[in-house]
Scaffold this active site. Structure first.
Site, PDB file in Angstrom:
ATOM      1  N   THR A  15       0.944  -1.180   0.203  1.00 15.95           N
ATOM      2  CA  THR A  15      -0.030  -0.067   0.034  1.00 15.95           C
ATOM      3  C   THR A  15       0.786   1.308   0.023  1.00 15.95           C
ATOM      4  O   THR A  15       0.386   2.416  -0.119  1.00 15.95           O
ATOM      5  CB  THR A  15      -0.895   0.080   1.177  1.00 15.95           C
ATOM      6  OG1 THR A  15       0.024  -0.082   2.607  1.00 15.95           O
ATOM      7  CG2 THR A  15      -1.804  -1.066   1.277  1.00 15.95           C
ATOM      8  N   CYS A 132      17.556   5.034  -5.127  1.00 15.65           N
ATOM      9  CA  CYS A 132      16.866   5.598  -6.271  1.00 15.65           C
ATOM     10  C   CYS A 132      17.815   6.396  -7.273  1.00 15.65           C
ATOM     11  O   CYS A 132      17.886   6.126  -8.459  1.00 15.65           O
ATOM     12  CB  CYS A 132      15.818   6.213  -6.077  1.00 15.65           C
ATOM     13  SG  CYS A 132      15.704   7.355  -4.665  1.00 15.65           S
ATOM     14  N   HIS A 245      13.509  12.292  -9.934  1.00 16.94           N
ATOM     15  CA  HIS A 245      14.733  12.927  -9.484  1.00 16.94           C
ATOM     16  C   HIS A 245      15.484  13.495 -10.598  1.00 16.94           C
ATOM     17  O   HIS A 245      15.637  12.610 -11.730  1.00 16.94           O
ATOM     18  CB  HIS A 245      15.699  11.603  -8.761  1.00 16.94           C
ATOM     19  CG  HIS A 245      15.070  11.490  -7.588  1.00 16.94           C
ATOM     20  ND1 HIS A 245      14.095  11.984  -6.661  1.00 16.94           N
ATOM     21  CD2 HIS A 245      15.464  10.257  -6.688  1.00 16.94           C
ATOM     22  CE1 HIS A 245      13.750  11.413  -5.662  1.00 16.94           C
ATOM     23  NE2 HIS A 245      14.659  10.613  -5.277  1.00 16.94           N
ATOM     24  N   ASN A 318      11.685   8.322  -9.771  1.00 17.53           N
ATOM     25  CA  ASN A 318      12.318   7.785  -8.555  1.00 17.53           C
ATOM     26  C   ASN A 318      11.581   6.607  -8.066  1.00 17.53           C
ATOM     27  O   ASN A 318      12.140   5.618  -7.578  1.00 17.53           O
ATOM     28  CB  ASN A 318      12.634   8.641  -7.667  1.00 17.53           C
ATOM     29  CG  ASN A 318      11.209   9.511  -7.099  1.00 17.53           C
ATOM     30  OD1 ASN A 318      10.718  10.312  -8.014  1.00 17.53           O
ATOM     31  ND2 ASN A 318      10.769   9.454  -5.870  1.00 17.53           N
TER      32      ASN A 318
END
Lengths: 342, 342
Positions: A15, A132, A245, A318
């Site tokens: 979630t 990331c 990003h 990201n």
């Protein structure tokens, strides 16, 4: 496992901001999924999510939930991974972990499929999905390194809030509304207001004055590229951007390379889309990268003084290549390389 | 001019984002001002502004307006400066020009008072105020260069929209409201929406693929520091921030310097405030620098590999030290050095 019809896959943290994207990436994936289990904290258990028009009830993540699971994608924080990843492995699952819990463990491969897919063969149950900012950078650096040699990287990042989860996006939104209405912004996720600001701190400070995010970029880049002697320095900055990003990257190669040659090489590289057209104001931006799987590279130009130096501007989603998509790509690569057989 | 009671000062572009700040900076200045003229475009003429509780009517900027003016601060765009600065000089004024019109003219001193005040002695009527991003960087670099030698600078900027004027701040606000309301943001000042985005382009692209803003940083740094052989590279990026430019700066010195020594040197340097306390999450940010005159430096740390390399995070109010305050400081320095006598 030859008798089975397909793979039993689980998402832990289903979630969360990344978990939701993992579900989407699995929907579009070539993986033969026979069953998908959605796991989350007790608080989220009972919610339903849709996978390929099928409604799935979220279950509580606990050791027994991993019985029969072939691949477990973890993105529920380092503490959950440390506790439950070994339990999943014990029950026969291969864990692809999106937290920093195991990344620098020498027993754990740290993989970006465009860069070091073969490292997957060494796995002992857990595979780590890198940070990331690191992922999108190495996707662009690896082709340059292979063709021209690489000896130095200096990166300054421009990072979106979604790396810190759903609640961080909500915080940016609420703070922005507060500032526009002349009210004091409330801070919870970030140490200072991020709305209309830039915070030069991501994750905690280390003894060497670098933040943990910066050290992740430095150490993970060397590990993924199997290149311990590479010189890497990073400055990581949080921006009032929801998703995407960006990175201003300086690289020093072993050879002089022309801009056109570098652009052609990058355009030909897996996972890279070149957007570099100064005449038409073409360059990558977070707003364009959001929702896309690729790493976008532009603003390629030679250093004014260092002949072997290039500057690049690298942007990616990201939550996708930086997290969910790279994790699902690792799962696909495990199957393609027959490391997991169905 | 010895018979006069004080200086006759004019602001050209008095109603603009920088002009308004010039008025404020003059209010707090030690300059003996006997008369202040506010000049602007025909469109803004007739408006009134307050200076030290005195209401002043804005007049149209035209050649005759400069009769009797001692110091004229220009910030109304390059075209206005090119047209009217020579007219002001012809009438006996010293022009301090905040546009890029004359900055690289070898006859025109380009001055940051903390760095090269003596260059003012060479002026022939026009003095140029440097680019905002350049000013804040050289204030921090100069003390390092003087004590330890400097040979290389790589900077990535995080720039506020207010460098593009009042209307750019309004555009950021309106776009932000539109995005929050699920509407399409309208773009006028910037080529793409800036709300919740980062745009790696400031000013126009040059033939060498750098933007004009990046070339300003490169060329102006060398000119101000009188250091043509300094290696400088820049990547300039616009952010959804109203006021305050930040910079991630890598410097290579001629000697190895410890972080504590660098911090002590910077803390002792004119115009610099050090904010560097990782243990208490102390570092400069645009939200804290806005409205202040100083250049704020923090996140000072050694490069992980290059012994003579340091990384710095430099933040300042782009409308103050980056524009209005540096211009007024130049005026004050002209008086202090008796280049202008009263």
């Amino acid at each position: 496992m030859n008798t089975k019809q397909g793979l039993n896959v689980a998402i832990v943290g289903a979630t969360g901001a990344v978990g939701v994207q993992m579900l989407k990436m699995l929907e579009g994936s070539s993986l033969p999924i026979s069953q998908l289990k959605l796991l989350a904290s007790k608080r989220s258990a009972g919610k339903t999510q849709t996978f390929k028009d099928q409604s799935i009830i979220v279950e509580e993540a606990k050791p027994a939930a991993f019985e029969g699971v072939d691949i477990a994608l973890f993105s529920a924080g380092g503490a959950v991974s440390k506790q439950l990843a070994p339990e999943a492995v014990k029950r026969g699952a291969v864990v692809i972990d999106n937290t920093s819990a195991f990344r620098m463990d020498p027993e754990v491969p740290l993989v970006v499929p465009e860069v070091n897919p073969e490292a997957l063969r060494e796995h002992k149950g857990i595979i780590a999905n890198p940070n990331c900012s690191t992922i999108q950078m190495v996707v662009a650096l690896e082709p340059l390194r292979r063709k021209h040699g690489l000896n130095r990287v200096i990166v300054s990042t421009y990072q979106a809030v979604s790396g810190a989860g759903h609640s961080a996006i909500e915080e940016l939104k609420q703070q922005t509304e507060a500032v526009l209405n002349g009210q004091e912004p409330k801070t919870e996720k970030f140490p200072y207001p991020i709305a209309f600001n830039a915070i030069p701190q991501i994750d905690t400070f280390q003894d060497n004055r670098y933040t943990f995010e910066e050290m992740k970029m430095i150490n993970e880049t060397k590990k993924i590229m199997a290149f311990p002697e590479l010189r890497v320095a990073a400055t990581c900055v949080r921006l009032p951007v929801a998703v995407g990003h960006a990175e201003s990257v300086y690289v020093e190669l072993d050879q002089e390379v022309g801009v056109e040659d570098a652009l052609a090489l990058l355009a030909d590289s897996p996972g890279v889309t070149v957007v570099d057209d100064p005449a038409n104001l073409g360059y990558p931006m977070p707003m364009d990268a959001a929702g896309k799987k690729d790493v976008f590279v532009g603003r390629v130009r030679k250093d004014p003084d260092e002949k072997k130096g290039l500057h690049l501007w690298i942007v990616s989603d990201n939550l996708l290549k930086g997290a969910a998509w790279n994790s699902v790509q690792i799962a696909e690569t495990l199957v393609q390389l027959k490391i997991i057989t169905i």
